[in-house]
Scaffold this active site. Structure first.
Site, mmCIF file in Angstrom:
data_model
loop_
_atom_site.group_PDB
_atom_site.id
_atom_site.type_symbol
_atom_site.label_atom_id
_atom_site.label_comp_id
_atom_site.label_asym_id
_atom_site.label_seq_id
_atom_site.Cartn_x
_atom_site.Cartn_y
_atom_site.Cartn_z
ATOM 1 N N LYS A 14 0.824 -1.215 0.000
ATOM 2 C CA LYS A 14 0.000 0.000 0.000
ATOM 3 C C LYS A 14 0.860 1.267 0.000
ATOM 4 O O LYS A 14 0.600 2.192 -0.752
ATOM 5 C CB LYS A 14 -0.917 0.034 1.242
ATOM 6 C CG LYS A 14 -1.874 -1.142 1.345
ATOM 7 C CD LYS A 14 -2.834 -0.975 2.527
ATOM 8 C CE LYS A 14 -2.166 -1.072 3.887
ATOM 9 N NZ LYS A 14 -1.718 -2.417 4.259
ATOM 10 N N ARG A 89 -9.809 0.328 8.526
ATOM 11 C CA ARG A 89 -9.402 -1.041 8.827
ATOM 12 C C ARG A 89 -10.499 -1.816 9.545
ATOM 13 O O ARG A 89 -10.320 -2.992 9.843
ATOM 14 C CB ARG A 89 -8.190 -1.006 9.748
ATOM 15 C CG ARG A 89 -6.857 -1.204 9.050
ATOM 16 C CD ARG A 89 -5.772 -1.025 10.095
ATOM 17 N NE ARG A 89 -4.607 -1.784 9.801
ATOM 18 C CZ ARG A 89 -3.508 -1.293 9.206
ATOM 19 N NH1 ARG A 89 -3.466 -0.048 8.797
ATOM 20 N NH2 ARG A 89 -2.463 -2.063 9.026
ATOM 21 N N ARG A 128 11.332 -6.625 5.309
ATOM 22 C CA ARG A 128 11.218 -5.225 5.726
ATOM 23 C C ARG A 128 11.701 -5.052 7.166
ATOM 24 O O ARG A 128 12.360 -4.076 7.491
ATOM 25 C CB ARG A 128 9.763 -4.752 5.586
ATOM 26 C CG ARG A 128 9.591 -3.264 5.845
ATOM 27 C CD ARG A 128 8.201 -2.773 5.479
ATOM 28 N NE ARG A 128 7.211 -3.174 6.463
ATOM 29 C CZ ARG A 128 5.891 -2.930 6.337
ATOM 30 N NH1 ARG A 128 5.430 -2.313 5.276
ATOM 31 N NH2 ARG A 128 5.060 -3.308 7.274
ATOM 32 N N ARG A 134 11.594 -2.080 11.591
ATOM 33 C CA ARG A 134 10.266 -1.790 12.135
ATOM 34 C C ARG A 134 9.909 -2.846 13.169
ATOM 35 O O ARG A 134 9.893 -4.039 12.864
ATOM 36 C CB ARG A 134 9.241 -1.761 10.988
ATOM 37 C CG ARG A 134 8.353 -0.545 11.054
ATOM 38 C CD ARG A 134 7.399 -0.516 9.903
ATOM 39 N NE ARG A 134 6.147 -1.167 10.236
ATOM 40 C CZ ARG A 134 5.050 -1.013 9.529
ATOM 41 N NH1 ARG A 134 5.052 -0.237 8.463
ATOM 42 N NH2 ARG A 134 3.943 -1.633 9.880
ATOM 43 N N ARG A 145 -0.917 -9.784 13.228
ATOM 44 C CA ARG A 145 -1.469 -8.757 12.331
ATOM 45 C C ARG A 145 -2.263 -9.392 11.191
ATOM 46 O O ARG A 145 -3.290 -8.863 10.772
ATOM 47 C CB ARG A 145 -0.353 -7.875 11.779
ATOM 48 C CG ARG A 145 0.130 -6.861 12.822
ATOM 49 C CD ARG A 145 1.551 -6.427 12.575
ATOM 50 N NE ARG A 145 1.731 -5.659 11.368
ATOM 51 C CZ ARG A 145 2.881 -5.602 10.685
ATOM 52 N NH1 ARG A 145 3.925 -6.294 11.081
ATOM 53 N NH2 ARG A 145 2.963 -4.860 9.617
#
Ligand code: ADP
Length: 189
Positions: A14, A89, A128, A134, A145
């Site tokens: 996204k 969401r 990532r 992160r 998640r």
């Protein structure tokens, strides 16, 4: 006004595609994840609350995030439109977004569902996590998640189908080919 909801699971691309859309169509980008990470970095009260949820792979409560979105949206003047990245969401968030836009005489133009298989999402998020550090991109939090996505967020596909705004985008392939599919969907509007 071009109001795009860019939708998809964590790791679906996204953020990457939003940057290109912003460049091509000259609209504003609102990423609730980026807003929350900035609050955490600045150690604000909001950031401290949000961190507890984010580190657990949970969603930040609707009331909080809806207030944030309303104030960011209010701060945008002279906008040609907005790409909403990471919001809505949940169904209450989608309803709140509709109400906010309707109040301005606008609506969501399209919801782009970036569809990526779960095995690929996990590979991307782990990568990532290694590259950006992160904190929520670790295996345990990624699993949570994805579960939250499947149970709380995925039902939004039906919400936008009923609104006549749903557009499926195949989220695997090169970044360019995915972007091309997005551009052709948006230009058809
Ligand atoms: P990703 O799409 O990879 O999960 P984001 O940067 O969009 O990443 O979001 C990171 C985290 O921030 C989410 O896991 C969630 O805890 C919180 N968050 C972001 N947007 C929302 C939202 N609209 N509602 C509730 N929580 C949110």
């Amino acid at each position: 006004m071009l109001n795009i909801v860019i939708f998809g699971a964590p790791g679906s691309g996204k953020g990457t595609q939003s940057e290109r859309i912003v460049e091509k169509f000259g609209i504003n980008h609102i990423s609730t994840g980026d807003v929350l990470r900035a609050e955490i970095k600045n150690e604000t009260a909001l950031g401290k609350t949000a961190k507890k949820y984010i580190d657990q792979g949970q969603l930040v409560p609707d009331e909080l995030i809806i207030d944030i979105l309303a104030s960011v949206l209010d701060s945008l003047k002279e906008s040609k439109g907005v790409i909403f990245d990471g919001f809505p969401r949940t169904i209450p968030q989608a309803e709140a977004l509709k109400a906010m836009l309707n109040k301005r005489g606008q609506d969501v133009s399209v919801m782009l569902d970036l569809d990526v298989p779960e095995e690929e999402l996990i590979v991307r998020l782990l990568k990532r996590g290694e590259e950006s550090g992160r904190a929520d991109d670790n295996m345990e939090t990624i699993k949570k998640r994805l579960l939250v996505y499947n149970t709380q967020t995925s039902p939004l596909k039906d919400f936008y189908k009923k609104e006549g705004k749903y557009q499926h985008i195949k989220g695997i392939g090169t970044m360019e080919s995915i972007f091309a599919a997005i551009v052709s969907a948006v230009e058809k509007l």
